[in-house]
Design a protein around this motif. Structure first.
Motif, PDB file in Angstrom:
ATOM      1  N   CYS A 153     -20.758 -23.891   7.573  1.00  0.00           N
ATOM      2  CA  CYS A 153     -19.684 -24.162   8.534  1.00  0.00           C
ATOM      3  C   CYS A 153     -19.375 -22.931   9.391  1.00  0.00           C
ATOM      4  O   CYS A 153     -18.261 -22.801   9.885  1.00  0.00           O
ATOM      5  CB  CYS A 153     -18.431 -24.634   7.807  1.00  0.00           C
ATOM      6  SG  CYS A 153     -17.746 -23.424   6.657  1.00  0.00           S
ATOM      7  N   ARG A 154     -20.358 -22.012   9.526  1.00  0.00           N
ATOM      8  CA  ARG A 154     -20.118 -20.743  10.231  1.00  0.00           C
ATOM      9  C   ARG A 154     -18.929 -20.003   9.624  1.00  0.00           C
ATOM     10  O   ARG A 154     -18.261 -19.223  10.292  1.00  0.00           O
ATOM     11  CB  ARG A 154     -19.903 -20.968  11.734  1.00  0.00           C
ATOM     12  CG  ARG A 154     -21.101 -21.556  12.473  1.00  0.00           C
ATOM     13  CD  ARG A 154     -20.854 -21.612  13.978  1.00  0.00           C
ATOM     14  NE  ARG A 154     -21.994 -22.187  14.688  1.00  0.00           N
ATOM     15  CZ  ARG A 154     -22.174 -23.486  14.893  1.00  0.00           C
ATOM     16  NH1 ARG A 154     -21.262 -24.354  14.440  1.00  0.00           N
ATOM     17  NH2 ARG A 154     -23.221 -23.947  15.535  1.00  0.00           N
ATOM     18  N   ASP A 155     -18.657 -20.278   8.375  1.00  0.00           N
ATOM     19  CA  ASP A 155     -17.549 -19.697   7.605  1.00  0.00           C
ATOM     20  C   ASP A 155     -16.210 -19.870   8.301  1.00  0.00           C
ATOM     21  O   ASP A 155     -15.343 -18.990   8.270  1.00  0.00           O
ATOM     22  CB  ASP A 155     -17.794 -18.218   7.299  1.00  0.00           C
ATOM     23  CG  ASP A 155     -16.982 -17.782   6.066  1.00  0.00           C
ATOM     24  OD1 ASP A 155     -16.820 -18.597   5.142  1.00  0.00           O
ATOM     25  OD2 ASP A 155     -16.511 -16.636   6.054  1.00  0.00           O
ATOM     26  N   SER A 156     -16.014 -21.014   8.923  1.00  0.00           N
ATOM     27  CA  SER A 156     -14.707 -21.386   9.469  1.00  0.00           C
ATOM     28  C   SER A 156     -13.807 -21.817   8.321  1.00  0.00           C
ATOM     29  O   SER A 156     -14.167 -22.701   7.540  1.00  0.00           O
ATOM     30  CB  SER A 156     -14.866 -22.534  10.468  1.00  0.00           C
ATOM     31  OG  SER A 156     -13.661 -23.250  10.625  1.00  0.00           O
ATOM     32  N   SER A 157     -12.637 -21.224   8.219  1.00  0.00           N
ATOM     33  CA  SER A 157     -11.718 -21.553   7.130  1.00  0.00           C
ATOM     34  C   SER A 157     -11.325 -23.021   7.164  1.00  0.00           C
ATOM     35  O   SER A 157     -11.348 -23.717   6.137  1.00  0.00           O
ATOM     36  CB  SER A 157     -10.473 -20.668   7.217  1.00  0.00           C
ATOM     37  OG  SER A 157      -9.576 -20.972   6.174  1.00  0.00           O
TER      38      SER A 157
END
Length: 296
Positions: free
Chosen positions: A98-102
């Motif tokens: 998730c592209r490291d999206s919180s």
């Protein structure tokens, strides 16, 4: 804690073949140095539950399901793949990007938990077809995902340190009288240093794929530590990989070694001295059953 009431989001839906290009772009954004660029074939294998690594474990899975998180304009913000493991009635989060999206991580993890219901849930326990033998979630490069997992009751377990080096590395010592033996699974070589019939040190190297080799299990007898064996054998191993056509190499440095004499700190120092960079620490996760939750 993440509320399961979030899970009705219309942005969540099953993966479709038309998502391939957007998902490949997502995977490329999360790729670690030394890992292969994910191809359509690799993605297809991962979606089908096939992997060269951990083949027996993948064959024991059931009910594979892949969910994407869409952007408001129809793009892809994230993807999560889950499966059942009948042997212990556990649910597995196999891979998540998730592209490291919180926000995306929270939503995808919540979806995985809704699907899992009351079961034991294990996170990232197997190497998928998307990687070259990589097990676990990168701790630093996936910090938001890591924090989202901890927030809903997962416990993290360190698996290994992931290191990377460009080849060649200048100035390394080399050992004489090193025996090379072929290995089949994985294909490569085992390098051994023997004296009086005793193995004093050994290391395994895997044939490069896309110019990237793998070094595994560099071990040295406890009574020979502090000598030049580990660094010299590493120099030999890198020469073997260069002879195979490798331009770079990676190392999975085990944190959970079953040898009581294993010295992680000493091993890490050897690799860092040889110009390896510690890219990240790889973690797996477990979450105990939650009887109050029901499966979606």
């Amino acid at each position: 804690m993440i509320s399961l009431s979030r899970l009705g989001s219309p942005r969540l839906r099953p993966y479709e073949s038309a998502d391939e290009a957007a998902v490949l772009e997502l995977l490329a954004a999360d790729r670690l140095p030394g890992q292969p660029v994910c191809t359509a074939l690799m993605l297809a294998d991962a979606l089908a539950g096939r992997s060269v690594a951990d083949q027996a474990a993948w064959a024991g899975l059931d009910g594979l399901v892949t969910t994407v998180l869409c952007t408001p304009n129809g793009g892809i913000d994230g993807i999560v793949c889950c499966a059942e493991r009948p042997c212990d009635d556990a649910s597995l989060i196999l891979w998540l990007h998730c592209r490291d999206s919180s926000e995306a991580a929270v939503t995808l993890i919540a979806r995985a938990l809704e699907w899992s219901g009351a079961r034991l849930v294990c996170g990232f326990p197997l190497a998928s077809a998307l990687t070259r033998g990589l097990i676990g979630l990168p701790e630093r490069r996936s910090r938001a995902t890591h924090e989202a997992l901890l927030a809903v009751g997962f416990t993290a377990l360190g698996q290994c340190r992931y290191l990377h080096a460009e080849l060649p590395v200048a100035g390394l010592p080399h050992l004489g009288h090193v025996e090379l033996k072929d290995t089949v699974s994985p294909a490569g070589k085992r390098l051994e240093v023997r004296r009086c019939g005793r193995v004093l040190a050994q290391v395994f190297v895997e044939h490069p794929v896309g110019g990237v080799g793998v070094i595994r299990s560099l071990t040295v007898a406890p009574d020979t530590r502090g000598q030049d064996l580990p660094l010299g054998l590493l120099g030999n191993a890198m020469d073997v990989l260069i002879g195979f056509g490798a331009r770079e190499t990676i190392v999975y440095l085990d944190e959970s070694h079953d040898d009581p004499e294993w010295d992680l700190a000493a091993a890490l120092r050897t690799y860092l001295f040889a110009d390896f960079i510690e890219v990240d620490r790889l973690l797996t996760f477990t979450r105990p059953p939650r009887p109050s939750e029901t499966r979606g």
